[in-house]
Design a protein around this motif. Structure first.
Motif, short mmCIF file in Angstrom:
data_model
loop_
_atom_site.label_atom_id
_atom_site.label_comp_id
_atom_site.label_asym_id
_atom_site.label_seq_id
_atom_site.Cartn_x
_atom_site.Cartn_y
_atom_site.Cartn_z
N ARG A 352 -67.81 33.23 17.93
CA ARG A 352 -68.01 34.21 16.91
C ARG A 352 -67.97 33.79 15.65
O ARG A 352 -68.83 34.12 14.92
CB ARG A 352 -67.10 35.28 16.94
N LEU A 353 -67.28 32.63 15.42
CA LEU A 353 -67.32 32.03 13.97
C LEU A 353 -68.71 31.38 13.62
O LEU A 353 -69.19 31.39 12.81
CB LEU A 353 -66.17 31.11 13.79
N ALA A 354 -69.13 30.81 14.81
CA ALA A 354 -70.45 30.03 14.88
C ALA A 354 -71.58 31.06 14.48
O ALA A 354 -72.43 30.95 13.70
CB ALA A 354 -70.56 29.15 16.05
N VAL A 355 -71.51 32.35 15.16
CA VAL A 355 -72.47 33.20 15.00
C VAL A 355 -72.74 33.87 13.89
O VAL A 355 -73.79 34.21 13.38
CB VAL A 355 -72.31 34.31 16.28
N VAL A 356 -71.38 34.22 13.09
CA VAL A 356 -71.34 34.76 11.95
C VAL A 356 -72.21 33.58 10.92
O VAL A 356 -73.02 34.23 10.03
CB VAL A 356 -70.21 35.18 11.43
N GLN A 357 -72.03 32.26 10.98
CA GLN A 357 -72.79 31.57 10.27
C GLN A 357 -74.37 31.72 10.27
O GLN A 357 -75.11 31.78 9.40
CB GLN A 357 -72.58 29.99 10.55
N THR A 358 -74.84 31.75 11.52
CA THR A 358 -76.45 32.33 11.70
C THR A 358 -76.79 33.47 10.93
O THR A 358 -77.79 33.62 10.43
CB THR A 358 -76.65 32.22 12.95
N ALA A 359 -75.86 34.70 11.03
CA ALA A 359 -76.22 35.95 10.29
C ALA A 359 -76.31 35.69 8.64
O ALA A 359 -77.01 36.24 8.17
CB ALA A 359 -75.17 36.95 10.75
N ARG A 360 -75.24 34.70 8.49
CA ARG A 360 -75.27 34.64 6.91
C ARG A 360 -76.39 33.89 6.22
O ARG A 360 -77.17 34.34 5.44
CB ARG A 360 -74.10 33.86 6.60
N LEU A 361 -77.11 32.97 7.30
CA LEU A 361 -78.38 32.47 6.90
C LEU A 361 -79.53 33.41 6.85
O LEU A 361 -80.43 33.15 5.98
CB LEU A 361 -78.60 31.38 7.92
N SER A 362 -79.48 34.35 7.88
CA SER A 362 -80.56 35.57 7.87
C SER A 362 -80.61 36.39 6.78
O SER A 362 -81.67 36.40 6.06
CB SER A 362 -80.36 36.26 9.06
N THR A 363 -79.28 36.27 6.07
CA THR A 363 -79.14 37.21 4.84
C THR A 363 -79.73 36.37 3.66
O THR A 363 -80.45 36.82 2.54
CB THR A 363 -78.01 37.81 4.41
N SER A 364 -79.58 35.09 3.61
CA SER A 364 -80.20 34.12 2.64
C SER A 364 -81.53 34.25 2.58
O SER A 364 -82.10 34.22 1.66
CB SER A 364 -79.58 32.70 2.98
#
Length: 532
Positions: A352-364
């Motif tokens: 989950r911690l790794a997945v949230v990083q990919t979602a943050r990149l999407s918002t960027s």
């Protein structure tokens, strides 16, 4: 989510004998993959117990009964938890199992969706076939019958702390004896569970494992789709392929990052050594760091799948029943802590911690799509009306969904509990980790849906069409077919909902095309690459 048929309807098989029936999955207690748990949960496959595995179950059941009749075996001839020192009189043994199920069937909260309960049934049937539970073989037949008929017991959400899903499985036990309701299909024949069956059935983390398998499957598909969406966004801002170049990742060869860079080159039709851009020297992190962020997420998914594969195919019941063999003629019941899911809890938290990083990149990337400096369009991809807001609100909506995702990513393994009069003084909270991972799917889907809406709008406004033969081109065509082309200010709720539902289909497209897709070319028709 594309094409989700109500689970009950999947078992209304057509009258035509030539019609395709659900595929068979052989349960052998040793080699069932996570993907088959998902298929069984969704009703696209039906289970068949392996012959050799059923022989192991039969032998284990007879051994367990003999051991319980001749000595002290936890949960069979004794109580459980803090009552482990209390012997069960032989004249009360027959009722002990039912009393154990009734007292422990106290799960609380909302009834779980059918697919989660069905995943539990599939996991438990396969675990029992590993041959260490000492449970009557007809229970496995009943579980397989329920899966084939589309039936599932009512199971409530809360009752586990990661040391066995005893409340949920006790509800299953009562359903098997006919004291608890089934839903969705024909219930299996009632089973005569006694003191030799009750603990053997509930000594498992089958619900947690089933939920974790479903979450891994869905988030794995969403991560794959996000890489396609990232490719569309890259094209919309004239981004560079340089960050995905093979020499860059050969120089720092983390397996996941290297694989994602290779995948991005296939998605975009980029060569291994792309030409440096004519304009911007470096793109924002949202584009430049996709391999470095998605790589760890894919590595974490692999680690989680490995942990699940072990647990799904293990005899972890306490006590473990070991029949006598040629090498060891003495049957034994081993009392142990194999039910403690620290390994899985940590793997789920890591994922989950790794997945949230990919979602943050999407918002960027979404923020970059709102910037005229990157798109050469009006701010927020707005129309020509003065002060139009365009897709401005999507940043706020994605940020809100990301907040939910971030909350679900808090490590569940930090939890602590002391239970049963201090006898059980630790808990893994893997059950909470699995629930949080399932809950993360929807906000993740919405975050990426916001990016997809903006990326498609930017490409349309710029008159850019990715090459149809590339995965990114197929993704654009699919998105165009479902997303409204009107750019005047209007509510975007339906657009994001449609985009979020499309992600599963995008993931399947990417998987199909990256296996055989072309490499090379510009990735775009009707324009040149790079920034003028």
């Amino acid at each position: 989510m594309a094409d989700h048929v109500p689970y009950e309807s999947r078992y209304d098989l057509p009258d035509d004998p030539a019609a395709v029936r659900p595929a068979l999955v052989v349960l052998d207690g040793q080699s069932l993959p996570v993907a088959d748990i998902v298929r069984l949960a969704e009703g696209t496959a039906r289970p068949v117990p392996g012959t050799d595995a059923m022989k192991r179950v039969e032998q284990s059941w007879h051994t367990a009964r003999e051991l319980a009749a001749s000595g002290r075996v936890y949960g069979r001839s004794t109580g459980v938890g803090a009552n482990r020192t209390e012997a069960v009189p032989s004249d009360a043994a027959a009722d002990h199992g039912l009393r154990l199920l009734r007292s422990h069937a106290g799960a609380i909260g909302r009834p779980l969706p059918a697919r989660e309960v069905r995943a539990m049934l599939a996991v438990r049937a396969n675990q029992l076939l590993a041959g260490g539970a000492g449970l009557r073989p007809t229970v496995i037949t009943a579980l397989c019958d329920a899966l084939t008929a589309g039936a599932h017991p009512v199971v409530n959400e809360f009752g586990s702390v990661g040391t066995g899903d005893i409340a949920a499985l006790s509800q299953l036990g009562l359903a098997l004896v006919g004291e608890h309701p089934w839903q969705g299909g024909r219930a299996p024949e009632p089973q005569p569970l006694d003191n030799n069956d009750a603990l053997a059935l509930i000594s498992s983390n089958a619900l947690t494992l089933g939920q974790a398998a479903l979450a891994l499957d869905e988030l794995g598909r969403l991560i794959a789709a996000t890489e396609l969406v990232a490719g569309l966004s890259l094209l919309a801002v004239d981004g560079s392929y340089e960050a995905y170049a093979e020499p860059v990742h050969a120089a720092r060869p983390h397996p996941g990052s290297y694989a994602v860079a290779t995948r991005m080159r296939h998605i975009l039709g980029a060569p291994e050594r792309p030409t440096p851009p004519l304009g911007r020297i470096q793109d924002p992190y949202g584009f430049r760091c996709v391999p470095q962020v998605h790589g760890p997420a894919r590595d974490a998914a692999g680690a989680l799948e490995s942990a699940l594969a072990v647990e799904i195919n293990s005899a972890a019941e306490n006590p473990l029943i070991c029949p006598g063999t040629d090498d060891d003629l003495v049957p034994a019941a081993y009392h142990h802590g194999g039910f403690y899911l620290a390994q899985l809890a940590l793997a789920l938290d890591h994922f989950r911690l790794a997945v949230v990083q990919t979602a943050r990149l999407s918002t960027s990337r979404l923020s970059a799509l709102n910037e005229p400096a990157f798109t050469r369009l009006r701010p927020f991809l707005a129309d020509s009306e003065p002060a139009s807001s365009g897709v401005m609100i999507l940043e706020y909506a994605a940020g809100a969904a990301l907040g939910d995702l971030r909350a679900f990513s808090a490590p569940a393994s930090l939890g602590h509990a002391v239970l049963s009069r201090g006898v059980e003084e630790q808990a893994s909270f893997a059950s909470l980790a699995a629930l949080q991972t399932l809950r993360a799917c929807e906000p993740y889907r919405l975050v990426v849906g916001c990016e997809l809406v903006a990326a498609v709008r930017a490409l349309r406004q710029r008159g850019l069409r990715p090459e149809a033969g590339l995965p990114v081109g197929r993704a654009f065509a699919l998105a165009e077919s479902v997303l409204e082309a009107e750019i005047a200010d209007r509510p975007l709720t339906d657009d994001v909902t449609a985009a979020a539902r499309l992600l599963d289909e995008l993931a399947a497209t990417a998987d199909d095309m990256t296996r055989t897709g072309p490499v090379g070319g510009t990735g775009m028709t009707g324009t040149t690459r790079g920034i003028a």
